[in-house]
Enzyme design. Structure first.
Site, PDB file in Angstrom:
ATOM      1  N   SER A  89       6.684  -5.846  -4.677  1.00 22.28           N
ATOM      2  CA  SER A  89       5.852  -6.223  -3.524  1.00 22.28           C
ATOM      3  C   SER A  89       4.373  -6.328  -3.835  1.00 22.28           C
ATOM      4  O   SER A  89       3.586  -6.733  -2.973  1.00 22.28           O
ATOM      5  CB  SER A  89       6.066  -5.230  -2.372  1.00 22.28           C
ATOM      6  OG  SER A  89       7.286  -5.493  -1.719  1.00 22.28           O
ATOM      7  N   SER A 102       4.384  -4.164   4.547  1.00 18.99           N
ATOM      8  CA  SER A 102       5.003  -4.865   3.417  1.00 18.99           C
ATOM      9  C   SER A 102       6.217  -5.654   3.873  1.00 18.99           C
ATOM     10  O   SER A 102       7.226  -5.752   3.169  1.00 18.99           O
ATOM     11  CB  SER A 102       5.401  -3.884   2.308  1.00 18.99           C
ATOM     12  OG  SER A 102       5.637  -4.561   1.097  1.00 18.99           O
ATOM     13  N   LYS A 125       2.735  -9.540  -3.013  1.00 18.67           N
ATOM     14  CA  LYS A 125       2.217  -9.854  -1.683  1.00 18.67           C
ATOM     15  C   LYS A 125       0.693  -9.875  -1.644  1.00 18.67           C
ATOM     16  O   LYS A 125       0.102 -10.402  -0.691  1.00 18.67           O
ATOM     17  CB  LYS A 125       2.749  -8.857  -0.651  1.00 18.67           C
ATOM     18  CG  LYS A 125       4.254  -8.984  -0.386  1.00 18.67           C
ATOM     19  CD  LYS A 125       4.670  -8.082   0.764  1.00 18.67           C
ATOM     20  CE  LYS A 125       6.138  -8.273   1.129  1.00 18.67           C
ATOM     21  NZ  LYS A 125       7.044  -7.397   0.377  1.00 18.67           N
ATOM     22  N   LYS A 129      -1.849  -2.150  -2.223  1.00 26.50           N
ATOM     23  CA  LYS A 129      -0.418  -2.316  -1.968  1.00 26.50           C
ATOM     24  C   LYS A 129       0.418  -1.494  -2.930  1.00 26.50           C
ATOM     25  O   LYS A 129       0.014  -1.206  -4.041  1.00 26.50           O
ATOM     26  CB  LYS A 129       0.018  -3.778  -2.158  1.00 26.50           C
ATOM     27  CG  LYS A 129      -0.218  -4.722  -1.038  1.00 26.50           C
ATOM     28  CD  LYS A 129       0.735  -4.497   0.147  1.00 26.50           C
ATOM     29  CE  LYS A 129       2.154  -4.925  -0.136  1.00 26.50           C
ATOM     30  NZ  LYS A 129       3.143  -3.873  -0.284  1.00 26.50           N
TER      31      LYS A 129
END
Length: 406
Positions: A73, A138, A76, A240
């Site tokens: 992730s 997320s 992202k 993140k």
């Protein structure tokens, strides 16, 4: 005043603590007086790691920083970059409504079993909420819906992601989807994730604040930001986390203490606890163990580049603004620097043209890399001068060929 990097022999003294001398062709050595611990004595358990000082661009620590890795992730962050660019260019606004297709709902929604903002099938959601779902929760549904709204489908959006990071000078990272779900061709590097995050922080400061948001409620479901650094009271305000089986546990984080911002990247760890501890240790060590040193002032000449067929045989190079480094406190380390460019440059060369880069290394660490620009215009030379340059280049070519044969 510090000494420019030149190709002639000799050296100039800036101070007892900092000496700049010529090493081979267009190189220099920075010698720092005193004794102390070497920066890379710090060891991280993370298979991949980078610690970057935002203001100077100094890399304080790196481990497998340029090796390709699975982002999960963390991809992202690039998804958010594209959305921020679309907003900045007026193609989207925070009030724009994003449709939640069956594909986004089924592949990334609650039925998928992955991270999700629980967007409702066939609903329309404001971009401001989609971004919170993407960044805070997320949400894979938010990522896919955003990709479809901007590019029509996720595969096309992934190509846009790759193109956008290429435009920032990130040459290795490749994206194949907006979510970070497993794909054998989707790879990034820790160094490029740090540079991408630094770009977002500096270019989109208001939108970046979403990364520091502690929680977000959507569809009556409250979820906490997955970034563990935000709760540690170390000045963290983003970015993140990521985790899939192929990647292990990863985190890109940023924190500010006493006006200094550091960006940390760790990936490939075995547990969520490990990634939190390693990221925190790197940040705390970075804030504690380094101090700033200015190498070149505003407008100072950093070095020279050869010019082929020009009215002058060389052009002076300078950076945009002062050049500073963060160095270990009290350390006696030896830094090596060189100017890298494709040369000789071919006249005419316009003032302000980017012609090379200054690379500074500390042992195996690529400490600093910044672009250098022509400080003046060099016009094309006379026919006689161009002919002489051509003959010299041919002669040099013969020498290179002879050396290869020996």
């Amino acid at each position: 005043m510090s000494a420019p990097v030149t190709s002639s022999d000799g050296s100039d003294r800036r101070s007892a603590a900092l000496r700049l001398g010529v090493v081979a062709f267009l190189g220099l050595v920075l010698s720092l007086a005193g004794t102390g611990l070497r920066a890379q004595n710090f060891q991280s358990q993370a298979p991949y790691a980078v610690l970057l000082d935002s203001a100077s661009g100094t890399v304080l620590y790196e481990k497998a920083a340029d090796e390709l890795m699975v982002p999960a992730s963390l991809a992202k962050i690039a998804t958010a970059l594209v959305a921020f660019q679309e907003i900045a260019q007026g193609r989207l606004s925070l009030d724009s409504e994003i449709g939640i297709s069956e594909n986004a709902w089924r592949k990334g929604g609650g039925v998928s079993g992955g991270s999700t903002m629980f967007a409702i099938l066939n609903s329309r959601v404001k971009l401001s909420d989609i971004l919170q779902g993407l960044i805070v929760q997320s949400g894979n549904d938010a990522a896919i819906a955003l990709a479809e709204a901007i590019a029509g489908d996720e595969a096309t959006f992934a190509r846009v992601m790759t193109e956008r990071v290429r435009a920032l000078g990130l040459t290795k990272s490749v994206f194949r989807n907006a979510t970070g779900m497993g794909d054998p061709e989707q790879k990034v590097t820790a160094r490029e994730l740090a540079r991408l995050s630094d770009h977002i922080i500096k270019t989109y400061p208001e939108l970046y604040k979403i990364f520091g948001q502690r929680e977000f409620t959507w569809n009556k479901i409250k979820q906490q930001n997955r970034n563990p650094l935000l709760a540690m009271e170390i000045g963290a305000d983003g970015l993140k986390t990521g985790n899939i089986d192929e990647a292990g546990y990863g985190l890109v984080g940023s924190a500010v203490q006493n006006g200094q911002r550091l960006i940390v990247v760790v990936n490939g760890l075995k547990t969520a606890r490990d990634r939190a501890q390693e990221a925190r240790k790197l940040l705390e060590w970075g804030f504690r163990a380094f101090e700033a040193r200015r190498i070149f002032g505003e407008g100072e000449i950093v070095g020279e580049a050869s010019v082929f067929g020009g009215a002058k045989g060389r052009v002076a190079l300078k950076a945009k603004g002062p050049v500073s480094l963060l160095l270990p406190r009290g350390a006696g380390e030896r830094l090596n620097a060189r100017i890298v460019y494709r040369g000789p440059l071919v006249a005419p060369v316009q003032e302000g043209t980017e012609v090379g880069r200054l690379l500074v290394t500390r042992g195996d660490v690529k400490t600093l890399e910044i672009p250098l620009y022509a400080s003046e215009t060099v016009e094309a030379g006379t026919l006689q001068r161009r002919a002489l340059d051509a003959l010299m280049e041919v002669a040099t070519g013969w020498v290179r060929k002879a050396l290869k044969r020996s």
